[in-house]
Scaffold this motif. Sequence first.
Motif, PDB file in Angstrom:
ATOM      1  N   ALA A 689      11.174   2.685  24.637  1.00 28.80           N
ATOM      2  CA  ALA A 689       9.881   3.088  25.194  1.00 28.80           C
ATOM      3  C   ALA A 689       8.959   3.628  24.104  1.00 28.80           C
ATOM      4  O   ALA A 689       7.749   3.380  24.121  1.00 28.80           O
ATOM      5  CB  ALA A 689      10.096   4.141  26.284  1.00 28.80           C
ATOM      6  N   ASP A 690       9.521   4.379  23.142  1.00 25.70           N
ATOM      7  CA  ASP A 690       8.701   4.861  22.020  1.00 25.70           C
ATOM      8  C   ASP A 690       8.194   3.687  21.183  1.00 25.70           C
ATOM      9  O   ASP A 690       7.080   3.743  20.638  1.00 25.70           O
ATOM     10  CB  ASP A 690       9.525   5.808  21.141  1.00 25.70           C
ATOM     11  CG  ASP A 690       9.787   7.145  21.817  1.00 25.70           C
ATOM     12  OD1 ASP A 690       8.951   7.572  22.630  1.00 25.70           O
ATOM     13  OD2 ASP A 690      10.833   7.757  21.531  1.00 25.70           O
ATOM     14  N   MET A 691       8.992   2.636  21.068  1.00 29.21           N
ATOM     15  CA  MET A 691       8.532   1.448  20.356  1.00 29.21           C
ATOM     16  C   MET A 691       7.394   0.773  21.122  1.00 29.21           C
ATOM     17  O   MET A 691       6.379   0.383  20.528  1.00 29.21           O
ATOM     18  CB  MET A 691       9.685   0.471  20.134  1.00 29.21           C
ATOM     19  CG  MET A 691      10.683   0.937  19.081  1.00 29.21           C
ATOM     20  SD  MET A 691      12.017  -0.259  18.752  1.00 29.21           S
ATOM     21  CE  MET A 691      11.101  -1.688  18.164  1.00 29.21           C
ATOM     22  N   ARG A 692       7.527   0.635  22.435  1.00 30.30           N
ATOM     23  CA  ARG A 692       6.467   0.011  23.225  1.00 30.30           C
ATOM     24  C   ARG A 692       5.166   0.793  23.119  1.00 30.30           C
ATOM     25  O   ARG A 692       4.075   0.208  23.033  1.00 30.30           O
ATOM     26  CB  ARG A 692       6.913  -0.115  24.684  1.00 30.30           C
ATOM     27  CG  ARG A 692       7.975  -1.174  24.924  1.00 30.30           C
ATOM     28  CD  ARG A 692       8.115  -1.484  26.408  1.00 30.30           C
ATOM     29  NE  ARG A 692       8.551  -0.301  27.167  1.00 30.30           N
ATOM     30  CZ  ARG A 692       9.838  -0.007  27.376  1.00 30.30           C
ATOM     31  NH1 ARG A 692      10.797  -0.784  26.885  1.00 30.30           N
ATOM     32  NH2 ARG A 692      10.163   1.065  28.086  1.00 30.30           N
ATOM     33  N   ASP A 693       5.272   2.120  23.127  1.00 32.47           N
ATOM     34  CA  ASP A 693       4.069   2.947  23.007  1.00 32.47           C
ATOM     35  C   ASP A 693       3.304   2.645  21.725  1.00 32.47           C
ATOM     36  O   ASP A 693       2.079   2.818  21.672  1.00 32.47           O
ATOM     37  CB  ASP A 693       4.446   4.437  23.023  1.00 32.47           C
ATOM     38  CG  ASP A 693       4.916   4.911  24.380  1.00 32.47           C
ATOM     39  OD1 ASP A 693       4.729   4.166  25.366  1.00 32.47           O
ATOM     40  OD2 ASP A 693       5.480   6.016  24.453  1.00 32.47           O
ATOM     41  N   ARG A 694       4.007   2.204  20.702  1.00 24.79           N
ATOM     42  CA  ARG A 694       3.386   1.934  19.403  1.00 24.79           C
ATOM     43  C   ARG A 694       3.191   0.444  19.158  1.00 24.79           C
ATOM     44  O   ARG A 694       2.859   0.034  18.041  1.00 24.79           O
ATOM     45  CB  ARG A 694       4.257   2.560  18.298  1.00 24.79           C
ATOM     46  CG  ARG A 694       4.244   4.083  18.332  1.00 24.79           C
ATOM     47  CD  ARG A 694       5.441   4.688  17.640  1.00 24.79           C
ATOM     48  NE  ARG A 694       5.362   6.146  17.602  1.00 24.79           N
ATOM     49  CZ  ARG A 694       5.639   6.954  18.620  1.00 24.79           C
ATOM     50  NH1 ARG A 694       6.011   6.428  19.784  1.00 24.79           N
ATOM     51  NH2 ARG A 694       5.521   8.263  18.503  1.00 24.79           N
TER      52      ARG A 694
END
Length: 772
Positions: A689-694
């Motif tokens: 999810a942190d990757m998707r946010d970026r």
Amino acid sequence: MTDQETPKRPADDAEAPPSPEFHPYHHPAAGWGAAKSVSRFLLRERELVDGPRAIQKMNHEGDGFDCPGCAWPDDLKGLRLDICENGVKHVTWEMTHKRVGPAFFAAHTVGELSTWSDAKLEDQGRLTHPMVYDADSDTYVPISWAKAFALIGDTLRGLDHPAQAAYYTSGRLGNEATFLYQLMARELGTNNLPDCSNMCHEASGRALQASLGTGKGTVDLKDWEVTDALFIIGVNAASNAPRMLTALAEAHKRGTRIVHINPLVEAAATRAIIPHDFADMALFRSTPTSTLNLQPRIGGDMALLRGMAKAVLTESDSDPKALDREFIERHTTGFDAYRALCESTPWQEIERQSGVSRAKIREAARIYCEADRSIFSWCLGLTQHEHGVDTVREIVNLLLLRGNLGREGAGPSPVRGHSNVQGNRTCGIDHRPSPDFLDRLAAACGIDPPRAHGLDTVGTIEAMHQGKVKVFVGMGGNFALAAPDTPYTAEGLRNCELTVQVSTKLNRSHLVHGRQALILPCLGRTEKDVQEAGVQSTSVEDSMSMVHLSVGMKRPASRHLLSEPAIIAGMARAALPDSSTPWEWYVEDYDRIRDTMARALDGFEDFNRRVRLPLGFRICQPARELVFHTPSQRAEFATAELTDVVPKAGMLKLGTMRSHDQWNTTIYSDNDRYRGIKNLRTLIFMNPADMRDRGLELFDEVDITSTAKDGTTRSVYRYKAIPYDLPRGCATGYMPEMNVLCAIGDYSTQSDQPLMKNLNVTVRPTGSGTGT
């Protein structure tokens, strides 16, 4: 700001590097995967004869040598294959037939070698001759041992003050050499004895000392064999203490409940096939190694432990057996204040800081309450934080609540990652020595040791920068890469008048040197150490305070090698020509060193006899006998408030770690089997999810910037992002590549340890120009 590019391949490597791969690992730990890895490694290193022969001697009682890898205790039942994948690699790496001698150094300047990768440097083989740096040619050239010692002695005697020198120790140094090393430093007049504990388990020692009056764990392998519950916290056992897998698998078969607490669910926290269990290997039959896995956020362990204590105390309202009230009343102090603290800490805050639900924490607490005897075991996942001391003390708090101390199958059990780092501290490597220790040393050795505290690792780096430390002696290890803030550490080393590295293999610390520099090659633990009295043995202390002998079996890699005690004695005599200490006499027969250690060290009485007993001997731990050398003469509850570990908006908490195909700063390959990585080290594991946010996908390149306490930033570039099962807001990556992100000023005020697992970072796509 400090920036570091992704390391480049050496110019002489013509072929393009293989493409990175990521395949999530879903297999048991150890087993056939470990066996295949060992076979490939032996084949690659061309050690198909000597390698297996050495394995037959590794960790064997009486005539064997101690694995120079981790400090996990040797099997108590005489297991003939008490080995692990990484131990075999470590030994084979030391026994290589490759050599680095004068011809090699003549062909390669330091400037050229500095462009090589760290793996390529160490892969050149064993150092064979003492070498001195020649500035005119930018190469190392041969020097005799006598001239090398004279250079050291002249430089040390020329200092304005003894504290202008620092004497670093890695965990590979045996007890006898350790004792001589600290004796030399103190006879010279300084307690500047930085060591790898300053970066690893300093928090554990200080916490246990404050709570129990002893700086070590109280349990041994026999306790692991009878305990009802094991809580394994911040430990990657499959890679960093692989022989623990045997204990975990056997415990599960006995019905022991096993709780793993770690932001990553590592391979050791799932299932394992133990290679020396031939039936399981033949049938591909694995054994579970966990009952429950909890994934706190990085730094959230203390809140989770506080939640467990709160649940235990709540349970005691209805179940009088939840607390061991008699133990608390007879052997502890501070319980009422701790109970009030737990009751006043709201569950909402515990869940927010830990990142784990109340239900899961209560499940762990139920396991704890249902177990008559429990052991808590931890490693660097707990200690490399600002609040590392508080967290370890919280473990002790939990143990005290149910009287899990001073009885079989119960107690604290820290896991040491170096083979003899605990022995180093026991035998005097301590920049803050106690008055009692110095008094005994003075009486046994006839010296007047300095009483002022010396410098630890961070203090030494700062002092080198300020010109206050002008001589750095490294006894093993790879200080330039192991220490934090890599460019800053390198500047400090280059600011020295003289750097001395005692080593077995070429590494980065030989290339990051002072104006004068020496490389002094020493025997490895696998090699025969022959002195005037014959073949010598050295002793080591494992994680559980067992002291035993180690005897090398191979012919030394070069006739020019000296043992570590001989090198230390040579330096000492050159620096202290009028010393009454019998340095040369000690080296002739290490029994003489041990006789002096028996007089100087608490717990080493009758050393020479006891160390030759089957399995050696265990150093007495007073807290195990419910004797507490604390101000209150009782075990002391701690009442620290929870620390806010939730990352600020847009930031991640990053912790550094080792890959599976790595031992400390030695990198065997760019693979990490248990995390599914091939051909890649410059990476960052992130929550999907942190990757998707970026806007990131697998293998997208990112720039990572850390923000230090003082507001300064440090960056690495073009690292590849990997989605991984991590709590949101958390990320991990490999040391030593990411040590550049840990500022020299980012160390714990509790333990003085660099915050290697508590870095505040931003991650942005490479070339985006904006941080998120």
